[in-house]
Design a protein around this motif. Structure first.
Motif, mmCIF file in Angstrom:
data_model
loop_
_atom_site.group_PDB
_atom_site.id
_atom_site.type_symbol
_atom_site.label_atom_id
_atom_site.label_comp_id
_atom_site.label_asym_id
_atom_site.label_seq_id
_atom_site.Cartn_x
_atom_site.Cartn_y
_atom_site.Cartn_z
ATOM 1 N N HIS A 1 5.511 18.682 -6.261
ATOM 2 C CA HIS A 1 4.711 19.616 -5.476
ATOM 3 C C HIS A 1 4.040 18.821 -4.362
ATOM 4 O O HIS A 1 3.227 17.937 -4.645
ATOM 5 C CB HIS A 1 3.616 20.261 -6.330
ATOM 6 C CG HIS A 1 4.125 21.079 -7.464
ATOM 7 N ND1 HIS A 1 4.371 22.421 -7.341
ATOM 8 C CD2 HIS A 1 4.433 20.746 -8.742
ATOM 9 C CE1 HIS A 1 4.800 22.891 -8.501
ATOM 10 N NE2 HIS A 1 4.852 21.891 -9.361
ATOM 11 N N ILE A 2 4.354 19.151 -3.115
ATOM 12 C CA ILE A 2 3.710 18.505 -1.976
ATOM 13 C C ILE A 2 2.926 19.597 -1.262
ATOM 14 O O ILE A 2 3.514 20.539 -0.721
ATOM 15 C CB ILE A 2 4.750 17.853 -1.042
ATOM 16 C CG1 ILE A 2 5.577 16.840 -1.836
ATOM 17 C CG2 ILE A 2 4.060 17.180 0.140
ATOM 18 C CD1 ILE A 2 7.024 16.833 -1.519
ATOM 19 N N GLN A 3 1.605 19.477 -1.294
ATOM 20 C CA GLN A 3 0.750 20.550 -0.812
ATOM 21 C C GLN A 3 -0.121 20.097 0.349
ATOM 22 O O GLN A 3 -0.563 18.947 0.403
ATOM 23 C CB GLN A 3 -0.174 21.033 -1.933
ATOM 24 C CG GLN A 3 0.562 21.600 -3.122
ATOM 25 C CD GLN A 3 -0.399 21.969 -4.234
ATOM 26 O OE1 GLN A 3 -1.048 21.097 -4.801
ATOM 27 N NE2 GLN A 3 -0.491 23.247 -4.532
ATOM 28 N N HIS A 4 -0.397 21.045 1.239
ATOM 29 C CA HIS A 4 -1.447 20.844 2.224
ATOM 30 C C HIS A 4 -2.739 20.752 1.416
ATOM 31 O O HIS A 4 -2.890 21.437 0.402
ATOM 32 C CB HIS A 4 -1.472 22.042 3.178
ATOM 33 C CG HIS A 4 -2.368 21.855 4.349
ATOM 34 N ND1 HIS A 4 -3.729 21.910 4.244
ATOM 35 C CD2 HIS A 4 -2.084 21.605 5.646
ATOM 36 C CE1 HIS A 4 -4.267 21.713 5.439
ATOM 37 N NE2 HIS A 4 -3.277 21.518 6.311
ATOM 38 N N GLU A 5 -3.664 19.907 1.832
ATOM 39 C CA GLU A 5 -4.871 19.694 1.019
ATOM 40 C C GLU A 5 -5.651 20.989 0.775
ATOM 41 O O GLU A 5 -6.289 21.133 -0.267
ATOM 42 C CB GLU A 5 -5.766 18.610 1.620
ATOM 43 C CG GLU A 5 -6.267 18.882 2.998
ATOM 44 C CD GLU A 5 -6.953 17.681 3.627
ATOM 45 O OE1 GLU A 5 -7.714 17.909 4.581
ATOM 46 O OE2 GLU A 5 -6.753 16.546 3.193
ATOM 47 N N GLU A 6 -5.588 21.952 1.701
ATOM 48 C CA GLU A 6 -6.289 23.230 1.483
ATOM 49 C C GLU A 6 -5.662 24.012 0.327
ATOM 50 O O GLU A 6 -6.372 24.575 -0.502
ATOM 51 C CB GLU A 6 -6.273 24.069 2.753
ATOM 52 C CG GLU A 6 -7.135 23.494 3.856
ATOM 53 C CD GLU A 6 -6.988 24.244 5.164
ATOM 54 O OE1 GLU A 6 -6.268 25.270 5.213
ATOM 55 O OE2 GLU A 6 -7.601 23.799 6.153
ATOM 56 N N ASN B 1 -2.114 17.736 6.838
ATOM 57 C CA ASN B 1 -1.543 18.672 7.815
ATOM 58 C C ASN B 1 -0.085 18.976 7.474
ATOM 59 O O ASN B 1 0.557 18.254 6.713
ATOM 60 C CB ASN B 1 -1.682 18.130 9.245
ATOM 61 C CG ASN B 1 -1.015 16.786 9.423
ATOM 62 O OD1 ASN B 1 0.191 16.660 9.243
ATOM 63 N ND2 ASN B 1 -1.806 15.774 9.755
ATOM 64 N N ASP B 2 0.422 20.054 8.075
ATOM 65 C CA ASP B 2 1.774 20.533 7.791
ATOM 66 C C ASP B 2 2.844 19.499 8.150
ATOM 67 O O ASP B 2 3.834 19.346 7.440
ATOM 68 C CB ASP B 2 2.058 21.825 8.558
ATOM 69 C CG ASP B 2 1.072 22.938 8.246
ATOM 70 O OD1 ASP B 2 0.195 22.753 7.388
ATOM 71 O OD2 ASP B 2 1.191 24.007 8.873
ATOM 72 N N ARG B 3 2.622 18.822 9.250
ATOM 73 C CA ARG B 3 3.604 17.832 9.697
ATOM 74 C C ARG B 3 3.751 16.698 8.687
ATOM 75 O O ARG B 3 4.859 16.257 8.383
ATOM 76 C CB ARG B 3 3.165 17.295 11.060
ATOM 77 C CG ARG B 3 4.175 16.428 11.708
ATOM 78 C CD ARG B 3 3.755 16.192 13.132
ATOM 79 N NE ARG B 3 4.204 14.889 13.560
ATOM 80 C CZ ARG B 3 3.796 14.263 14.615
ATOM 81 N NH1 ARG B 3 2.885 14.818 15.391
ATOM 82 N NH2 ARG B 3 4.261 13.097 14.935
ATOM 83 N N GLN B 4 2.639 16.245 8.154
ATOM 84 C CA GLN B 4 2.702 15.173 7.169
ATOM 85 C C GLN B 4 3.316 15.669 5.862
ATOM 86 O O GLN B 4 4.044 14.938 5.198
ATOM 87 C CB GLN B 4 1.332 14.561 6.921
ATOM 88 C CG GLN B 4 1.418 13.300 6.082
ATOM 89 C CD GLN B 4 0.093 12.580 5.957
ATOM 90 O OE1 GLN B 4 -0.910 12.975 6.539
ATOM 91 N NE2 GLN B 4 0.100 11.513 5.193
#
Length: 132
Positions: A93-98, A48-51
């Protein structure tokens, strides 16, 4: 040519920071033979975005405190879906899993050597140098 010792040290700091905030599938690639602008990429994701934001903060704090570096560029922070932290020697790179599934950076860099991450960055649900 391979990633410098400094770059590998920063990769390890970033990977451990991400792991401490429960980042998923942490991987690092030595891209020094392919790119002249950086030595290594660190990839990780969160559900999620918060994480994603939490991981970004921890990576920045840890690299500043332990590595003595600040990002030269940050992108994507407002949306919290894919944040890029450019430290010149490494890019995180820190990405939302989607986004990670959609863009597939692993497919783009699969021919580059993987950097072995510290055991503390290779827990359950995370991928280290051996994919475990």
């Amino acid at each position: 040519m391979s990633a410098t010792d400094r770059a590998v040290g920063l990769v390890n700091i970033a990977a451990e920071a991400a792991a401490d905030k429960l980042a998923q599938e942490i991987i690092a690639y030595d891209v020094s033979d392919q790119l002249v602008i950086t030595d290594a990429f660190v990839l990780c994701s969160a559900p999620n975005d918060r994480q994603v934001r939490s991981i970004v903060e921890e990576v920045e704090d840890r690299l500043r405190d332990k590595g003595g570096v600040k990002p030269v560029r940050r992108e994507g922070e407002r949306d919290g879906r894919w944040v890029l932290l450019d430290y010149a020697d490494i890019v995180v790179h820190i990405q939302h899993e989607e986004e990670r599934g959609h863009y597939g950076l692993e497919r783009l860099w699969k021919d580059c050597p993987r950097i072995t991450l510290p055991e503390s960055a290779r827990g359950q649900g995370r991928a280290g140098a051996d994919g475990a």
